[in-house]
Write an enzyme that holds these catalytic residues in place. Structure first.
Site, mmCIF file in Angstrom:
data_model
loop_
_atom_site.group_PDB
_atom_site.id
_atom_site.type_symbol
_atom_site.label_atom_id
_atom_site.label_comp_id
_atom_site.label_asym_id
_atom_site.label_seq_id
_atom_site.Cartn_x
_atom_site.Cartn_y
_atom_site.Cartn_z
ATOM 1 N N SER A 124 34.998 42.314 43.174
ATOM 2 C CA SER A 124 34.739 42.953 44.480
ATOM 3 C C SER A 124 33.244 43.128 44.661
ATOM 4 C CB SER A 124 35.420 44.315 44.521
ATOM 5 O OG SER A 124 34.966 45.049 45.642
ATOM 6 N N TYR A 139 36.874 52.521 41.160
ATOM 7 C CA TYR A 139 37.251 51.143 41.486
ATOM 8 C C TYR A 139 36.070 50.213 41.194
ATOM 9 C CZ TYR A 139 38.727 47.187 44.407
ATOM 10 O OH TYR A 139 39.085 45.956 44.872
#
Lengths: 245, 441
Positions: free
Chosen positions: A138, A151
């Site tokens: 990501s 995350y």
């Protein structure tokens, strides 16, 4: 004919990528947590042109199940050209700040399970003498931000791990692809108004397939995230700590 | 599913818009989302309805974009099952190479199966095939209270008839199954014939219905006097397996990148375009056309709705039944030409007498006329009132999928099975259109 294993097959990006592979007539092996949804996706991909689709239900946090799953996937089509690891959860940052258990669980799902899978996939592809290991990281991996650093740090672990693995597997002719999507328009984000920074899963999937075809190493999807994240990485920490991002 | 802040959603005509809470739905096994007690919700496909029938301003929308999986395609029997968010474009990509085609195709392929059912859409072959709903064999209806119903004409004729053409007000269609028709390939033999006036145009349209599977007419909406209703009748049949023609260019073609500050369509450009289109080709031409070009001429230009500028446009689509339909159509065209309003998009089609399956289905035997109008406010509203009066006098009706303004009494008078339909609507389902036409003022 391309043979692909897709782990996290029910994610919107994985499903869109699988449709792209199905249109090319690929043989697919799908793995996801929800058996009913994986079976529905398998039926869809058969209709869309996949030459063969097999599926199984597995929880990625059940590390002991990985080996047998990989055996079955390799056997199903007699080898693997592409392994796409696409599973993940968008962690609830605030809830994580209040729970060690939840934080550890998120790190396990988004980072440790990926490392466990890659550890077992690497020697297989290496022995095969080629193939592609594509993993969805990501843009959040590029810098920890207070809005989603659990995350982000999990994805950072994955990115760093893949960087090393790429050096190791490169001589064996194995492509290791790190995929860094930005904001993706999925059913989970239906409630939000979408500005120009948002991309559809179809657009991300097209970028993934093109990066695999071109044997790229790290892709930002869409590409504008590369300069954006470069700027964000360049901000000195003493300024960054006072920015709300 | 988080409930975010409301966001603005508009429909294809850009005249209806407003704030909605939007919910996603990603698999047919999912439960109906929990919405707050006082709110209503409406299933939302691809937003190609022109007016406010696909909007629920101030309430919630249930997006079916990600509910888009094929369930089964039987290439021997021509049966296709899929989730409701699958678009006709996706179906065509799968079934045409296998020698099949959906039995009914509307003017755009960018509609979802759920939307095609909820509006019981029609195509250029209505005189043969009837509506889209005529070929739907079964579907699942998920009610906001969580009840799931498998619906078919045999098992649940009442729910089946209420949901087809039911504007999404009976609940969410999660998946549907339909019959397809065989085709030899993607090509059609198309004949275009110029007609000098309305009489000639209608005669040829009616006569063509016998030997041609597809018929449609373009009308020059500005022609007056003895030229009133002049236009071009297009009629076509599927070509044999040996046929071939010019393939449409791959990719999405031209796109209108943004809405110009004022409508590109105005009386000057319209006069030029209409005269040009009328005289463009020989009186009678025969061509072999790819189905994409024949069925979806406008799909080649993405966001063509932006050409009408930020004020958007209305489409007026009416149906006039019975013997005196031709005379009513003449009066409608006369009123439009006298006002000098309209656009290049003016389409006339003679519907056949195959019964529509839905209680609120728009098509029935008669003549349908559809015209786009740039939104010019009060002047246009006055013209619409004159048209409404003619439609009402002729016992006609307007098409909810195209509407953003019809008076409630015209809707209620045009749909005699409305009372029956009301027994099947769900109290948690509503739309901007529905509140507008059902308000007793």
């Amino acid at each position: 004919m391309t043979r692909a294993l897709i782990i996290g097959a029910t994610s919107a990006i994985a499903e869109a990528t699988a449709r792209g592979l199905a249109r090319r007539g690929a043989a697919l092996y799908l793995v996801g947590r929800n058996a009913q949804r994986v079976a529905a996706i398998a039926a869809d991909l058969r209709t869309r042109g996949a030459s063969q689709v097999e599926q199984e239900a597995m929880d990625v946090n059940d590390f002991a199940a990985h080996e047998a799953m990989l055996d079955r996937a390799m056997r199903a089509a007699g080898g693997l050209d592409i392994v796409l690891i696409a599973h993940g959860t968008l962690s609830d940052q605030q809830a994580c700040e209040e729970s060690v258990q939840l934080t550890m669980h998120e790190l396990s799902t988004n980072a440790l399970s990926v490392v466990a899978l890659c550890t077992r996939i690497a020697p297989r592809l290496s022995a095969q003498g080629g193939g592609t290991l594509a993993v969805i990281s990501s843009v959040a991996a590029d810098r920890g931000r207070r809005s989603n650093y659990v995350y982000g740090s999990a994805k950072a672990l994955v990115s760093a791990y893949l960087s090393g693995l790429r050096q190791r597997l490169s001589p064996a002719g194995v492509q290791v692809l790190t995929i860094k999507p930005g904001f993706v328009d999925t059913p989970m984000t239906a409630a939000f108004a979408k500005g120009p920074l948002w991309a559809s899963p179809q657009r991300i999937a097209a970028g993934i397939l093109s990066a695999i075809d071109k044997r790229r190493d790290v892709v930002y999807l869409p590409g504008f995230w590369r300069p954006v994240m470069w700027i964000i990485r360049m901000i000195p920490e003493r300024i960054f700590k006072r920015v709300a991002l | 599913m988080q409930r975010g802040p409301p966001r603005i959603v508009s429909s294809w005509g850009n005249v209806a818009r407003g704030e909605h809470h939007v919910y996603g739905f990603r698999s047919r096994f999912e439960d109906f989302p929990d919405i707050p007690g006082e709110s209503t919700i409406l299933p939302f496909g691809n937003g190609r309805s022109y007016g406010d029938s696909c909007l629920n301003v101030g309430g919630a929308l249930l997006e079916t974009r990600f509910l888009d999986r094929f369930i089964r395609f039987d290439a021997d029997q021509g049966i296709l099952g899929c989730e409701a968010g699958v678009q006709l474009a996706d179906i065509l990509r799968v079934v045409v190479p296998a020698g099949w085609l959906p039995c009914v195709l509307p003017g755009t392929q960018y509609v979802t199966v759920g939307g095609a059912i909820a509006n019981d859409v029609h195509g250029k072959n209505h005189h043969r095939a009837g509506t889209f709903g005529c070929h739907v064999t079964r579907f699942e209806l998920l009610r906001p209270d969580g009840e799931r119903m498998s619906c078919s004409a045999q098992e649940t004729p009442d729910w089946f008839a209420a949901t087809i053409g039911g504007l999404g007000l009976t609940g969410l269609v999660t998946w549907a199954e339909m019959r397809l028709r065989r085709v030899a390939g993607p090509w059609l033999d198309v004949e275009s014939i110029r007609c000098a006036d309305l009489h000639e145009l209608l005669e040829l349209s009616m006569e063509s219905a016998k030997d041609f599977e597809y018929t449609v007419a373009w009308v020059d909406c500005l022609a007056q006097g003895r030229r009133l209703g002049r236009g071009i009748v297009q009629r076509a049949n599927h070509a044999g397996s040996g046929a071939t023609g010019r393939r449409p260019a791959a990719g999405a073609g031209f796109a209108v990148p943004f809405a110009p500050p004022v409508s590109v369509v105005n009386s000057a450009t319209l006069r030029l375009c209409n005269a040009g289109h009328y005289h463009r080709r020989a009186r009678r031409t025969r061509t072999v056309e790819h189905y994409q070009r024949f069925f979806f001429p406008l799909d080649g230009i993405r966001h063509w709705n932006r050409l009408y500028g930020p004020r958007g446009f209305h489409q007026y689509q009416c149906l006039i039944p019975g013997e005196s339909a031709a005379e009513s159509v003449r009066r409608l065209l006369g009123a439009i030409a006298a006002a000098g309003e309209g656009s290049l998009l003016a389409v006339l089609k003679c519907f056949g007498d195959r019964a529509s399956p839905g209680l609120l289905s728009f098509p029935r035997s008669g003549i349908t006329l559809a015209l786009d109008f740039p939104n010019r406010g009060a002047a246009l509203a006055a013209l619409f009132e004159r048209l409404d009066a003619i439609v009402a006098q002729s016992g006609g009706r307007l098409y909810p999928a195209k509407d953003a303004r019809m008076p409630g009494r015209l809707f209620r008078a045009g749909y005699p099975r409305l009372e029956e339909f009301l027994r099947f609507t769900h109290p948690r389902c509503s739309s901007s259109f529905w509140r507008r036409v059902m308000a007793r003022a």
